[in-house]
Design a protein around this motif. Structure first.
Motif, mmCIF file in Angstrom:
data_model
loop_
_atom_site.group_PDB
_atom_site.id
_atom_site.type_symbol
_atom_site.label_atom_id
_atom_site.label_comp_id
_atom_site.label_asym_id
_atom_site.label_seq_id
_atom_site.Cartn_x
_atom_site.Cartn_y
_atom_site.Cartn_z
ATOM 1 N N ALA A 36 0.842 -1.196 0.000
ATOM 2 C CA ALA A 36 0.000 0.000 0.000
ATOM 3 C C ALA A 36 0.873 1.241 0.000
ATOM 4 O O ALA A 36 2.054 1.203 0.340
ATOM 5 C CB ALA A 36 -0.917 0.002 1.228
ATOM 6 N N THR A 37 0.280 2.332 -0.409
ATOM 7 C CA THR A 37 0.865 3.661 -0.258
ATOM 8 C C THR A 37 -0.244 4.569 0.222
ATOM 9 O O THR A 37 -1.423 4.258 0.078
ATOM 10 C CB THR A 37 1.465 4.174 -1.579
ATOM 11 O OG1 THR A 37 2.120 5.425 -1.344
ATOM 12 C CG2 THR A 37 0.400 4.367 -2.636
ATOM 13 N N SER A 38 0.104 5.679 0.840
ATOM 14 C CA SER A 38 -0.930 6.604 1.294
ATOM 15 C C SER A 38 -1.100 7.723 0.279
ATOM 16 O O SER A 38 -0.290 7.889 -0.635
ATOM 17 C CB SER A 38 -0.578 7.171 2.670
ATOM 18 O OG SER A 38 0.518 8.035 2.561
ATOM 19 N N VAL A 39 -2.164 8.477 0.447
ATOM 20 C CA VAL A 39 -2.430 9.620 -0.424
ATOM 21 C C VAL A 39 -2.012 10.878 0.326
ATOM 22 O O VAL A 39 -2.486 11.134 1.433
ATOM 23 C CB VAL A 39 -3.919 9.696 -0.798
ATOM 24 C CG1 VAL A 39 -4.171 10.851 -1.764
ATOM 25 C CG2 VAL A 39 -4.385 8.377 -1.400
ATOM 26 N N CYS A 68 5.438 4.074 1.242
ATOM 27 C CA CYS A 68 4.792 2.789 0.967
ATOM 28 C C CYS A 68 5.122 1.795 2.061
ATOM 29 O O CYS A 68 6.008 2.000 2.893
ATOM 30 C CB CYS A 68 5.222 2.243 -0.397
ATOM 31 S SG CYS A 68 6.903 1.561 -0.429
ATOM 32 N N SER A 69 4.402 0.682 2.042
ATOM 33 C CA SER A 69 4.745 -0.487 2.844
ATOM 34 C C SER A 69 4.707 -1.693 1.920
ATOM 35 O O SER A 69 4.052 -1.675 0.883
ATOM 36 C CB SER A 69 3.753 -0.672 3.999
ATOM 37 O OG SER A 69 2.439 -0.893 3.490
ATOM 38 N N GLY A 70 5.442 -2.733 2.283
ATOM 39 C CA GLY A 70 5.446 -3.927 1.439
ATOM 40 C C GLY A 70 6.528 -4.905 1.847
ATOM 41 O O GLY A 70 7.140 -4.773 2.914
ATOM 42 N N GLY A 90 8.518 2.822 4.304
ATOM 43 C CA GLY A 90 9.529 3.852 4.155
ATOM 44 C C GLY A 90 9.119 4.959 3.206
ATOM 45 O O GLY A 90 7.994 4.991 2.698
ATOM 46 N N ILE A 91 10.065 5.863 2.978
ATOM 47 C CA ILE A 91 9.862 7.026 2.121
ATOM 48 C C ILE A 91 10.514 6.767 0.773
ATOM 49 O O ILE A 91 11.651 6.292 0.707
ATOM 50 C CB ILE A 91 10.469 8.280 2.769
ATOM 51 C CG1 ILE A 91 9.722 8.598 4.059
ATOM 52 C CG2 ILE A 91 10.427 9.469 1.820
ATOM 53 C CD1 ILE A 91 10.338 9.730 4.862
ATOM 54 N N VAL A 92 9.788 7.048 -0.290
ATOM 55 C CA VAL A 92 10.311 6.856 -1.639
ATOM 56 C C VAL A 92 10.314 8.196 -2.367
ATOM 57 O O VAL A 92 9.492 9.067 -2.086
ATOM 58 C CB VAL A 92 9.483 5.817 -2.428
ATOM 59 C CG1 VAL A 92 9.511 4.480 -1.719
ATOM 60 C CG2 VAL A 92 8.048 6.259 -2.612
ATOM 61 N N PRO A 93 11.238 8.393 -3.301
ATOM 62 C CA PRO A 93 11.334 9.677 -4.004
ATOM 63 C C PRO A 93 10.309 9.800 -5.132
ATOM 64 O O PRO A 93 10.548 10.479 -6.129
ATOM 65 C CB PRO A 93 12.763 9.653 -4.558
ATOM 66 C CG PRO A 93 13.046 8.212 -4.775
ATOM 67 C CD PRO A 93 12.329 7.471 -3.682
ATOM 68 N N ALA A 121 1.724 1.850 5.699
ATOM 69 C CA ALA A 121 2.031 2.792 4.618
ATOM 70 C C ALA A 121 1.638 4.224 4.968
ATOM 71 O O ALA A 121 2.126 5.170 4.357
ATOM 72 C CB ALA A 121 1.333 2.368 3.336
ATOM 73 N N THR A 122 0.771 4.398 5.960
ATOM 74 C CA THR A 122 0.323 5.743 6.325
ATOM 75 C C THR A 122 1.261 6.441 7.306
ATOM 76 O O THR A 122 1.054 7.612 7.620
ATOM 77 C CB THR A 122 -1.071 5.691 6.977
ATOM 78 O OG1 THR A 122 -0.980 4.964 8.218
ATOM 79 C CG2 THR A 122 -2.084 5.007 6.066
#
Length: 315
Positions: A36-39, A68-70, A90-93, A121-122
């Motif tokens: 998942a990823t958050s908005v 995201c999480s995974g 974590g944080i992705v660019p 992911a939040t």
């Protein structure tokens, strides 16, 4: 793999699920199969900026999805902390709106104990922003009064809990009775409906005059912060702090992620449209089904954007 592609159709943004090549990782990266990823508002701002600047087919498309999480499915040759199968967030660019994303190994941390994989992911981006702004820049301490504006959203709802955990007195503003009740339930002590009440006057009364005048009296500086502008190295340090200082409180069930609604990968535009309405209590989540590895289908949806502000004060 499937990923969200952004394009323009007239004056509207179109978010479409398309097939793209699997990311190639560097020696210091891991490949995450996204649960998942958050908005985040930053994604909507990227789209707004894209709409303003785009004038030709060569204009770069916005890379959406900032956390995201995974599960890790590949590790680079220089990676020592992680192995295939580890569950992380974590944080992705950019690039989190996809089934797979390559991330520097220093920008991921373990899933907090007791938190479902998707829900995690939040947490990373909001937790880093809160730690950066309150604890690093403003050096928040126990018994201080913190005022959080528009506090019922994803960042605000987490900030209330973290600041209460660290012994602060949390005041908030929100725009509806439902949001006021929500924030009060999270531990906010003074809840102000900014649509019906002058928050400055109310804070002045609640603090018995201990308001912005103290800034001049004590030669206090005002610090503003935005964690998104930080370097990857700075984000890595922040994530370290978050893992050490916030994750234990989550394991103790003193802090929890609050998810208002979940959307599928193909519903990215719906998630953005919902975000614009500012009715959420907590965060919006965009999930990918790891059991099948696919959400299935594809979609085109148009959306318009607006900008909102979030702020906080410390006394």
């Amino acid at each position: 793999m499937k990923a969200i592609h952004c394009d323009l159709l007239g004056d509207a943004d179109v978010l479409q699920v398309i097939e793209v090549e699997k990311p190639k990782i560097r020696d210091d990266e891991v490949l995450i199969e996204v649960a998942a990823t958050s908005v985040n508002w930053a994604d909507l701002w990227k789209l707004a900026d894209f709409r303003r600047k785009v004038r030709s087919a060569t204009s770069p498309k916005p890379n959406l999805g900032l956390e995201c999480s995974g599960r890790i499915v590949e590790v680079g040759s220089q990676v020592t902390r992680w192995k295939i199968g580890d569950e992380v967030c974590g944080i992705v660019p950019g690039g989190g709106y996809a089934e797979l994303v390559a991330v520097c190994d220093k920008l991921v941390i373990p899933i907090p104990m007791g938190i479902p994989l998707r829900d995690a992911a939040t947490l990373p981006l909001s937790a880093c922003l809160i730690w950066h702004c309150f604890f690093r820049l403003n050096r928040v301490r126990q018994d201080q009064i913190i005022l959080i504006h528009r506090a019922a959203g994803g960042v605000g709802s987490l900030a209330i809990q973290i600041l209460k955990y660290y012994g602060c007195h949390v005041y908030i503003t929100a725009g509806t009775r439902e949001k006021i009740a929500f924030c009060k339930g999270l531990g906010a002590e003074v809840c102000i409906n900014y649509r019906k009440e002058n928050f400055y006057k109310r804070v002045f009364e609640e603090t018995k005059g201990k308001d912005f005048g103290v800034i001049a009296a004590k030669n206090i500086s005002i610090a503003g912060g935005n964690s998104l502008s930080l370097s990857p190295a700075a984000h890595a340090t922040l994530l370290n702090d978050v893992e050490k200082n916030i994750w234990p409180a989550i394991a103790q069930q003193r802090i929890r992620p609050i998810i208002y609604k979940s959307f599928k990968l193909i519903e990215a535009a719906d998630a953005h449209t919902a975000m614009q309405k500012s009715i959420n209590l907590g965060k919006y989540l965009r999930s990918v089904d790891l059991d099948t590895g696919r959400d299935g289908g594809s979609g085109n949806m148009g959306l318009g954007l607006k900008t909102v502000g979030v702020g906080a004060g410390v006394w």
